[in-house]
Design a protein around this motif. Sequence first.
Motif, PDB file in Angstrom:
ATOM      1  N   GLU A   1      -0.684  18.405   9.807  1.00 21.62           N
ATOM      2  CA  GLU A   1       0.481  18.811  10.509  1.00 21.62           C
ATOM      3  C   GLU A   1       1.683  17.552  10.740  1.00 21.62           C
ATOM      4  N   VAL A   2       2.171  17.165   9.323  1.00 16.81           N
ATOM      5  CA  VAL A   2       3.061  15.788   9.578  1.00 16.81           C
ATOM      6  C   VAL A   2       4.300  16.035   9.165  1.00 16.81           C
ATOM      7  N   GLN A   3       4.747  17.024   9.184  1.00 17.83           N
ATOM      8  CA  GLN A   3       6.356  17.285   8.819  1.00 17.83           C
ATOM      9  C   GLN A   3       6.889  17.943  10.032  1.00 17.83           C
ATOM     10  N   GLY A   4       7.834  17.605  10.487  1.00 29.45           N
ATOM     11  CA  GLY A   4       8.667  18.248  11.534  1.00 29.45           C
ATOM     12  C   GLY A   4       8.329  17.806  12.931  1.00 29.45           C
ATOM     13  N   VAL A   5       7.509  16.671  13.061  1.00 32.72           N
ATOM     14  CA  VAL A   5       6.925  16.195  14.122  1.00 32.72           C
ATOM     15  C   VAL A   5       7.221  14.695  14.417  1.00 32.72           C
ATOM     16  N   PHE A   6       8.414  14.278  13.896  1.00 35.14           N
ATOM     17  CA  PHE A   6       8.919  12.851  13.645  1.00 35.14           C
ATOM     18  C   PHE A   6       7.955  11.973  13.601  1.00 35.14           C
ATOM     19  N   PHE A   7       7.149  12.509  12.282  1.00 37.85           N
ATOM     20  CA  PHE A   7       6.425  11.443  11.657  1.00 37.85           C
ATOM     21  C   PHE A   7       7.168  10.098  10.974  1.00 37.85           C
ATOM     22  N   ARG A   8       8.071  10.605  10.357  1.00 44.97           N
ATOM     23  CA  ARG A   8       8.936   9.690   9.396  1.00 44.97           C
ATOM     24  C   ARG A   8       9.494   8.581  10.148  1.00 44.97           C
ATOM     25  N   ASP A   9      10.335   9.303  11.341  1.00 47.54           N
ATOM     26  CA  ASP A   9      11.065   8.386  12.297  1.00 47.54           C
ATOM     27  C   ASP A   9      10.145   7.406  13.183  1.00 47.54           C
ATOM     28  N   THR A  10       8.967   8.121  13.555  1.00 49.76           N
ATOM     29  CA  THR A  10       8.152   7.044  14.093  1.00 49.76           C
ATOM     30  C   THR A  10       7.732   5.901  13.367  1.00 49.76           C
TER      31      THR A  10
ATOM     32  N   VAL B   1       7.121  -4.940   9.026  1.00 52.00           N
ATOM     33  CA  VAL B   1       6.732  -4.302   7.642  1.00 52.00           C
ATOM     34  C   VAL B   1       7.997  -3.864   6.777  1.00 52.00           C
ATOM     35  N   ALA B   2       8.075  -3.973   5.583  1.00 50.60           N
ATOM     36  CA  ALA B   2       9.119  -3.398   4.892  1.00 50.60           C
ATOM     37  C   ALA B   2       8.587  -2.035   4.016  1.00 50.60           C
ATOM     38  N   GLY B   3       9.385  -1.196   3.802  1.00 46.40           N
ATOM     39  CA  GLY B   3       8.947  -0.226   2.794  1.00 46.40           C
ATOM     40  C   GLY B   3       9.900   0.958   2.923  1.00 46.40           C
ATOM     41  N   TRP B   4       9.231   2.146   2.739  1.00 40.85           N
ATOM     42  CA  TRP B   4      10.134   3.435   2.951  1.00 40.85           C
ATOM     43  C   TRP B   4       9.045   4.683   3.320  1.00 40.85           C
ATOM     44  N   VAL B   5       9.630   5.756   3.735  1.00 45.99           N
ATOM     45  CA  VAL B   5       8.778   6.780   3.888  1.00 45.99           C
ATOM     46  C   VAL B   5       9.585   8.230   3.672  1.00 45.99           C
ATOM     47  N   ARG B   6       9.030   9.207   3.481  1.00 40.97           N
ATOM     48  CA  ARG B   6       9.603  10.352   2.875  1.00 40.97           C
ATOM     49  C   ARG B   6       8.741  11.671   2.970  1.00 40.97           C
ATOM     50  N   ASN B   7       9.336  12.905   3.146  1.00 47.30           N
ATOM     51  CA  ASN B   7       8.521  14.064   3.057  1.00 47.30           C
ATOM     52  C   ASN B   7       8.278  14.438   1.441  1.00 47.30           C
ATOM     53  N   LEU B   8       7.096  15.069   1.129  1.00 44.54           N
ATOM     54  CA  LEU B   8       7.052  15.599   0.019  1.00 44.54           C
ATOM     55  C   LEU B   8       7.033  17.104  -0.050  1.00 44.54           C
ATOM     56  N   PRO B   9       7.457  17.685  -1.040  1.00 44.29           N
ATOM     57  CA  PRO B   9       7.802  19.341  -0.945  1.00 44.29           C
ATOM     58  C   PRO B   9       6.352  19.959  -0.606  1.00 44.29           C
ATOM     59  N   ASP B  10       5.175  19.440  -0.795  1.00 44.22           N
ATOM     60  CA  ASP B  10       3.928  20.061  -0.514  1.00 44.22           C
ATOM     61  C   ASP B  10       3.483  20.238   0.957  1.00 44.22           C
ATOM     62  N   GLY B  11       4.402  19.555   1.738  1.00 46.37           N
ATOM     63  CA  GLY B  11       4.123  19.344   3.300  1.00 46.37           C
ATOM     64  C   GLY B  11       3.469  17.825   3.626  1.00 46.37           C
ATOM     65  N   THR B  12       3.201  17.127   2.529  1.00 49.13           N
ATOM     66  CA  THR B  12       2.590  15.898   3.120  1.00 49.13           C
ATOM     67  C   THR B  12       3.639  14.844   3.312  1.00 49.13           C
ATOM     68  N   VAL B  13       3.304  13.490   3.901  1.00 48.29           N
ATOM     69  CA  VAL B  13       4.289  12.498   4.020  1.00 48.29           C
ATOM     70  C   VAL B  13       3.866  11.526   3.071  1.00 48.29           C
TER      71      VAL B  13
ATOM     72  N   ARG C   1       0.732  -1.117  -0.136  1.00 51.58           N
ATOM     73  CA  ARG C   1       0.135  -0.056   0.063  1.00 51.58           C
ATOM     74  C   ARG C   1       1.036   1.252  -0.049  1.00 51.58           C
ATOM     75  N   ARG C   2       0.405   2.157  -0.715  1.00 55.17           N
ATOM     76  CA  ARG C   2       1.097   3.624  -0.802  1.00 55.17           C
ATOM     77  C   ARG C   2       0.283   4.553  -0.223  1.00 55.17           C
ATOM     78  N   VAL C   3       0.608   5.343   0.731  1.00 56.12           N
ATOM     79  CA  VAL C   3      -0.165   6.230   1.551  1.00 56.12           C
ATOM     80  C   VAL C   3       0.344   7.631   1.481  1.00 56.12           C
ATOM     81  N   VAL C   4      -0.571   8.590   1.231  1.00 54.91           N
ATOM     82  CA  VAL C   4      -0.085   9.991   1.396  1.00 54.91           C
ATOM     83  C   VAL C   4      -0.859  10.358   2.587  1.00 54.91           C
ATOM     84  N   VAL C   5       0.066  11.301   3.539  1.00 52.56           N
ATOM     85  CA  VAL C   5      -0.843  11.667   4.885  1.00 52.56           C
ATOM     86  C   VAL C   5      -0.634  13.181   4.586  1.00 52.56           C
ATOM     87  N   SER C   6      -1.719  13.930   4.867  1.00 57.26           N
ATOM     88  CA  SER C   6      -1.646  15.293   4.934  1.00 57.26           C
ATOM     89  C   SER C   6      -2.184  15.979   6.184  1.00 57.26           C
TER      90      SER C   6
END
Length: 94
Positions: free
Chosen positions: A11-20, A30-42, A4-9
């Motif tokens: 207040e999700v950047q700068g709040v330890f979303f990726r590390d958590t 679970v395998a995969g990856w996470v990253r910030n997007l330039p529009d402020g989503t994850v 599954r690919r998810v995009v989360v909008s």
Amino acid sequence: MIRRRVVVSGEVQGVFFRDTCRRTAEASGVAGWVRNLPDGTVEAVFEGEPERVRQLVDWAHTGPPSATVDAVSVREEEPEGLTGFEIRPTAGRF
């Protein structure tokens, strides 16, 4: 195995979303990856056993305690056989 690919909008950047997200995925196997997007989503990709992936998708609707999630889009994809979970660099940045 599902993916599954998810995009989360919200207040999700700068709040330890990726590390958590990474720690939660690793603890769930679970395998995969996470990253910030330039529009402020994850954006994140989760691959693994169906129930474990569903748990990660459910987690993304809340995120870590300091996040405020407004919306989550979820897209089914074909699994690629990923192993491990990583935090990727922000998309669109060099």
